[in-house]
Design an enzyme around this catalytic site. Structure first.
Site: not given
Lengths: 198, 198
Positions: A135, A137, A143, A145-148, A171, A178
């Site tokens: 995973v 980005v 920062g 919201g794209l990971g979400k 991590d 998560y």
């Protein structure tokens, strides 16, 4: 990520995101979704299908998700370099992508140019379990919201395939990230464990 | 295993062994290995190949490992029943076995009769990572070192396929068992996490 770099000599990494922030998908064609300024909300995710399109409000920058696994491996390597992962043999990366159950990439499109800005893949038994790997980005896109959004897209895809147990190895600094997505650490004391050669 | 039964309504279980003790493999043909009384040692594992044969010292009972995935699903269900797992749809079990990277079953042979006494499977990207699922040894065969032998066989097979990162999710009471095999819990604080629907 020192553990992954040292213990497995760079052959494994990305079990948790270096950066979790913002993300969406690329496809040859895609639906477009309105976005709040600088934030990719869950509404930007498509109800179905592997391709979607989001646009940063007030700009001509669009962000796509794609499940196409025909990726430029050098571009993927560049993304992984950007978050400091040690390099892996491209032959093995290619094989891992081929044999992953789901591969999601995230692309920024500016005019005629597109850029790989995020990635994730999942292994699975196609029935009960999926495990997320790699995973990532790009730091320039964290920062927002794209990971979400990337994770929500991925979960939605896995759920649509009737996978009910989604696992990952996080991590410490991304455990809370998560958790907000519904992942539970060590439920009932169950421990994630890693084999280490003697 | 309450978590698995309750949280995932029986669709997922066996992420850690109900019983870890003794085990070996079945094959149409197999090599034979001497065994200490009641104990299957690591020397019983074959140097290569998917089939091996062990014999309990001083008895006509033999134990085999097999990687053949053409299993009688009702027999597997019976084994899982014996350790108290809730039942899963056989259609999905079949699919999961088909799409696992490695399936290892353990058989006891008495004369012309054979009995499934252990099982484990692994998902994988065929390149970097493997994750173990459904590790089980029949209660009647626990306490003989067979669980350890099963895991060593499995690790050896995965290593022969150039998989260097082997992961699993262990119940608290079997963490030490896996530790003796070289598995590390939460290395550098990395957390095993499970997705739970809202």
């Amino acid at each position: 990520m020192g553990f992954w770099k040292n213990l497995f000599s760079g052959s494994v990494r990305g079990e948790s995101p270096e950066a979790m922030a913002s993300s969406v998908n690329y496809g040859a064609s895609g639906e477009e979704f309105p976005l709040g300024a600088g934030e990719v909300s869950s509404q930007t995710l498509p109800d179905s299908g592997s391709q979607s399109l989001s646009r940063f409000a007030g700009s001509n920058v669009r962000v796509f998700f794609s499940t196409d696994r025909d990726l430029d491996l050098y571009e993927l390597e560049e993304l992984c370099d950007a978050v400091g992962w040690s390099r892996r043999p491209l032959r093995k990366v290619k094989k891992a992508i081929q044999h992953s159950f789901l591969v999601v990439s995230m692309w920024e499109v500016r005019g005629a140019k597109r850029r790989l800005i995020g990635f994730c893949r999942a292994t699975s038994d196609h029935a009960f379990n999926a495990t997320l790997w790699d995973v990532v980005v790009h730091p320039d896109y964290q920062g927002k919201g794209l990971g979400k959004a990337l994770m929500k897209f991925l979960i939605k895809k896995l759920r649509s395939e009737d996978i009910s147990n989604i696992t990952l190895f996080a991590d410490p600094h991304v455990v809370d990230f998560y958790r907000t997505l519904g992942f539970m650490p060590d439920p009932e004391g169950i421990k994630g464990m890693f084999w280490y050669p003697d």
